[in-house]
Design a protein around this motif. Structure first.
Motif, PDB file in Angstrom:
ATOM      1  N   LEU A 125      -2.401 110.094  66.605  1.00 17.97           N
ATOM      2  CA  LEU A 125      -3.302 109.034  67.093  1.00 17.97           C
ATOM      3  C   LEU A 125      -4.476 110.048  67.576  1.00 17.97           C
ATOM      4  O   LEU A 125      -4.555 110.819  68.323  1.00 17.97           O
ATOM      5  CB  LEU A 125      -2.700 108.116  67.953  1.00 17.97           C
ATOM      6  CG  LEU A 125      -1.520 107.361  67.602  1.00 17.97           C
ATOM      7  CD1 LEU A 125      -1.085 106.556  68.820  1.00 17.97           C
ATOM      8  CD2 LEU A 125      -1.705 106.682  66.778  1.00 17.97           C
TER       9      LEU A 125
ATOM     10  N   GLN B 267      -7.251 111.313  69.627  1.00 22.04           N
ATOM     11  CA  GLN B 267      -7.768 111.501  71.139  1.00 22.04           C
ATOM     12  C   GLN B 267      -9.084 111.104  71.291  1.00 22.04           C
ATOM     13  O   GLN B 267      -9.578 110.432  72.368  1.00 22.04           O
ATOM     14  CB  GLN B 267      -7.785 113.053  71.371  1.00 22.04           C
ATOM     15  CG  GLN B 267      -6.191 113.946  71.598  1.00 22.04           C
ATOM     16  CD  GLN B 267      -6.581 114.954  71.915  1.00 22.04           C
ATOM     17  OE1 GLN B 267      -7.131 115.354  73.031  1.00 22.04           O
ATOM     18  NE2 GLN B 267      -5.283 115.943  71.371  1.00 22.04           N
TER      19      GLN B 267
ATOM     20  N   PHE C 208      -6.288 108.007  72.288  1.00 18.92           N
ATOM     21  CA  PHE C 208      -5.080 108.303  72.596  1.00 18.92           C
ATOM     22  C   PHE C 208      -4.697 109.659  73.196  1.00 18.92           C
ATOM     23  O   PHE C 208      -4.985 110.670  72.374  1.00 18.92           O
ATOM     24  CB  PHE C 208      -4.050 107.809  71.496  1.00 18.92           C
ATOM     25  CG  PHE C 208      -4.355 106.404  70.894  1.00 18.92           C
ATOM     26  CD1 PHE C 208      -3.609 105.468  71.592  1.00 18.92           C
ATOM     27  CD2 PHE C 208      -5.146 106.327  69.923  1.00 18.92           C
ATOM     28  CE1 PHE C 208      -4.136 104.177  70.847  1.00 18.92           C
ATOM     29  CE2 PHE C 208      -5.674 105.006  69.481  1.00 18.92           C
ATOM     30  CZ  PHE C 208      -4.847 103.890  69.800  1.00 18.92           C
TER      31      PHE C 208
ATOM     32  N   GLY D 223      -1.908 107.580  77.925  1.00 19.73           N
ATOM     33  CA  GLY D 223      -1.605 106.926  76.671  1.00 19.73           C
ATOM     34  C   GLY D 223      -2.832 106.464  76.066  1.00 19.73           C
ATOM     35  O   GLY D 223      -3.616 107.297  75.218  1.00 19.73           O
ATOM     36  N   GLU D 224      -3.542 105.205  76.327  1.00 18.31           N
ATOM     37  CA  GLU D 224      -4.622 104.752  75.518  1.00 18.31           C
ATOM     38  C   GLU D 224      -5.751 104.233  76.616  1.00 18.31           C
ATOM     39  O   GLU D 224      -5.821 103.788  77.480  1.00 18.31           O
ATOM     40  CB  GLU D 224      -3.819 103.426  75.097  1.00 18.31           C
ATOM     41  CG  GLU D 224      -5.059 102.444  74.181  1.00 18.31           C
ATOM     42  CD  GLU D 224      -4.547 101.340  73.645  1.00 18.31           C
ATOM     43  OE1 GLU D 224      -5.406 100.576  72.974  1.00 18.31           O
ATOM     44  OE2 GLU D 224      -3.219 100.980  73.819  1.00 18.31           O
TER      45      GLU D 224
ATOM     46  N   TYR E  29      -0.374 112.182  70.371  1.00 18.34           N
ATOM     47  CA  TYR E  29       0.789 111.116  70.203  1.00 18.34           C
ATOM     48  C   TYR E  29       1.006 111.211  68.511  1.00 18.34           C
ATOM     49  O   TYR E  29      -0.017 111.226  67.773  1.00 18.34           O
ATOM     50  CB  TYR E  29       0.189 109.766  70.342  1.00 18.34           C
ATOM     51  CG  TYR E  29       0.520 109.431  72.022  1.00 18.34           C
ATOM     52  CD1 TYR E  29       1.946 109.180  72.401  1.00 18.34           C
ATOM     53  CD2 TYR E  29      -0.447 109.319  72.693  1.00 18.34           C
ATOM     54  CE1 TYR E  29       1.939 108.920  73.830  1.00 18.34           C
ATOM     55  CE2 TYR E  29      -0.265 109.173  74.162  1.00 18.34           C
ATOM     56  CZ  TYR E  29       1.020 108.950  74.511  1.00 18.34           C
ATOM     57  OH  TYR E  29       1.129 108.685  76.212  1.00 18.34           O
TER      58      TYR E  29
ATOM     59  N   ASP F 103      -1.894 111.951  75.538  1.00 16.44           N
ATOM     60  CA  ASP F 103      -0.628 112.268  76.424  1.00 16.44           C
ATOM     61  C   ASP F 103      -0.812 112.831  77.389  1.00 16.44           C
ATOM     62  O   ASP F 103      -0.637 113.985  77.670  1.00 16.44           O
ATOM     63  CB  ASP F 103       0.502 112.724  75.450  1.00 16.44           C
ATOM     64  CG  ASP F 103       2.045 112.592  75.897  1.00 16.44           C
ATOM     65  OD1 ASP F 103       1.802 112.168  76.976  1.00 16.44           O
ATOM     66  OD2 ASP F 103       2.650 113.228  75.584  1.00 16.44           O
TER      67      ASP F 103
END
Length: 575
Positions: free
Chosen positions: A189, A191, A215, A227-228, A175, A217
């Protein structure tokens, strides 16, 4: 004063006391002259009795109220053993409406889990009122608190690492966050806090941990939130693989024993090599609650004239299918075809004689060999799986899983842990036709620099390990590569020049040249742990505000559009 007690606090010894409770109207029942409300708050439910029906004028379900009244013992015939407060009730003197509620709710709170997920997530604040989902979030909080206390008892220091960092090739899409001050440049952000936790080891900290947000994708799955996600990230200086595995065993065993009544496999957890796991379970995430084991029959069929297996690896699975009708075997074939197999052979031993489509291709000696070596008993069936070497293990693993579930032989009252060790350092990418890292690029190769310089890269194993529970991968980890020379050669094999290595991982590469201790770590996934302990099928039911399967926040509307001014501030023009 809005309340003196929570609903679940009230017990027999409160009888005769005046109390004030506040919460949501769960149900309203009219018994002719007397009305009852089940009042729900964070702690549970208490029955409230109204002798003056006019008190409830304008009050409907899910309205927030505060009531004052006297605690009385319920009549014997109205005791509710399903409630913690089922022996008592509160007879109301006064009521105050604190928060009115619309008459039409988008779904019934108590039945929200049966509602379409997009509706649940749009009104997540209502979905979270459902006691089952509410309980999951409370459980999550308790588990995280317990994990923290466990790590602190083991001497780990909690340290936070940055959220705004640099993009790095760690296996998933980043991200990206555009920079206002630096035109054309981006933050990413993390990983995972991979480089930061290794830099902490170089900085002289001995044992680090944090409840780390990560984070990526990625597309959603039942056990993966797009995402998270959060993990119990930890790293240890002057540590080897076994040191890390012992910490994981201690913390995870204690946690699963603390928060579940199911049997938990005791430490030491089973250690399976990657090769063993793929051969005997058809996956690197084996569900050991399933007792079925895959065997290799490739050599056995090397001199059997059966065209479908000629020149291909063959796997076998012995299962007790006694009493199963012909339709069972038809369904097994149907499942095999649905996952991409061309067929599914089998033979069944009945009264010492094999029967089945492949039986006629086997000599008496071959049949006896199967009985003796595989321990096949009467009424047991041997299934055969054959395909290309790149897919046969996966197919066998899926057949094993289907058989375990269909035959109902999976032990659903246990948590079975295992470590998968000795992962390959590299693999061949069929798309790019190049060698790439199989697992974590910062891992130490077994055999060190000598192996990298003198062995076939695809034969090199790494000090990498996963922890698996009930077929769910909870964590991956590794002994880290702390040598600049080994790191340089390892990345060179994967196609990275030293210049690119310094550009992508300059801080780590440089730091290792200033005295780096050997170090190792791992990061069990918290969301997946809670999902298992809550006995939920989807990870989104244990996250307070999850993205949906399409990576959207349906509650707040993310991702959303931004203004032209905002785009200009970060130097972005939409195409």
């Amino acid at each position: 004063m809005l309340r003196t007690h929570t609903c679940n606090e009230l017990r027999i010894d409160h009888i005769g006391n005046k109390v004030r409770l506040s919460g949501w109207v769960d149900t309203i029942r009219d018994h002719g002259g007397v009305k009852f409300i089940d009042l729900r708050d964070h702690s549970g439910i208490t029955q409230i009795v109204f002798h003056d029906e006019s008190m409830l004028d304008g009050i409907n379900r899910e309205a927030v109220i505060s009531v004052c009244g006297t605690v009385l013992k319920r009549d014997e015939e109205t005791v509710n053993p399903k409630l913690d407060t089922g022996l008592i009730e509160v007879h109301v003197d006064s009521i105050e409406l604190l928060g009115p509620c619309r008459n039409m709710l988008p779904f019934d709170i108590g039945e929200s889990t049966s509602t379409r997920e997009d509706v649940r997530l749009k009104y997540r604040y209502l979905d979270l009122r459902n006691p089952a989902i509410h309980k999951n979030i409370i459980l999550r909080s308790k588990i995280i608190s317990y994990l923290r206390s466990q790590m602190e008892q083991l001497g780990f220091l909690e340290i936070q690492t940055p959220i705004l960092t640099v993009s790095s090739p760690e296996g998933a899409r980043d991200y990206l966050v555009p920079s206002r001050k630096h035109k054309g440049k981006f933050y990413a952000l993390p990983q995972a806090p991979q480089q930061f936790k290794q830099l902490l080891m170089v900085s002289g900290f001995d044992k680090y941990f944090q409840i780390a947000p990560c984070f990526r994708d990625e597309d959603a799955r039942q056990d993966r939130s797009p995402g998270e996600f959060y993990q119990l990230d930890f790293e240890m200086a002057f540590a080897e693989q076994e040191d890390v595995l012992q910490v994981a065993e201690t913390v995870l065993y204690n946690t699963f024993k603390e928060f579940s009544g199911k049997r938990v496999s005791p430490a030491p957890f089973r250690r399976l090599t990657y090769a063993e796991s793929m051969l005997h379970y058809g996956t690197d995430k084996p569900d050991l609650r399933n007792p079925l084991i895959i065997c290799d029959l490739t050599e056995f069929f090397s001199d059997v004239e059966f065209p479908a297996f000629r020149g291909k690896p063959v796997r076998g699975i012995v299962a007790n299918c006694a009493g199963r009708s012909r339709s069972f075997f038809e369904h097994s074939l149907k499942f095999a075809l649905s996952i991409g197999m061309k067929g599914l052979g089998y033979i069944t031993l009945n009264n010492g004689v094999f029967k089945g489509p492949i039986e006629k291709f086997l000599s008496d000696e071959k049949k006896q060999y199967l009985i003796d070596t595989l321990g096949i008993k009467d009424n047991e069936t041997l299934f055969f799986i054959s395909d290309a070497s790149g897919s046969v293990d996966s197919f066998a693993g899926q057949i094993r899983q289907w058989l375990g579930e269909t035959l109902e032989i999976v032990d659903n009252d246990s948590f079975e842990f295992c470590f998968i060790v000795d992962f390959p350092m590299y693999e061949y990418d069929q798309e790019t036709k190049k060698i790439k890292f199989t697992h974590n690029p910062f891992s130490m190769p077994q055999g060190g620099l000598d192996a990298l310089e003198n062995s076939d890269p695809l034969s090199i194993l790494a000090y990498q390990y996963d922890i698996v529970c009930n077929g769910v991968e909870l964590s991956s980890g590794a002994v880290r590569n702390h040598s600049p020379a080994i790191m340089k050669k390892a990345f060179e094999i994967a196609g990275y020049s030293e210049e690119e290595l310094e550009k992508r991982f300059g801080a780590l590469y440089t730091a290792f040249q200033y005295g780096a201790p050997p170090h190792a770590g791992m990061a069990p996934g918290i969301d997946r742990m809670v999902m298992l302990l809550a006995d939920e099928e989807t990870i989104r039911d244990v996250i307070a505000f999850p993205l949906n399967g399409n990576a959207q926040d349906l509650l707040l509307g993310a991702p959303g559009e931004v203004s032209e001014q905002q785009l200009r501030e970060v130097h972005i023009k939409l195409r």
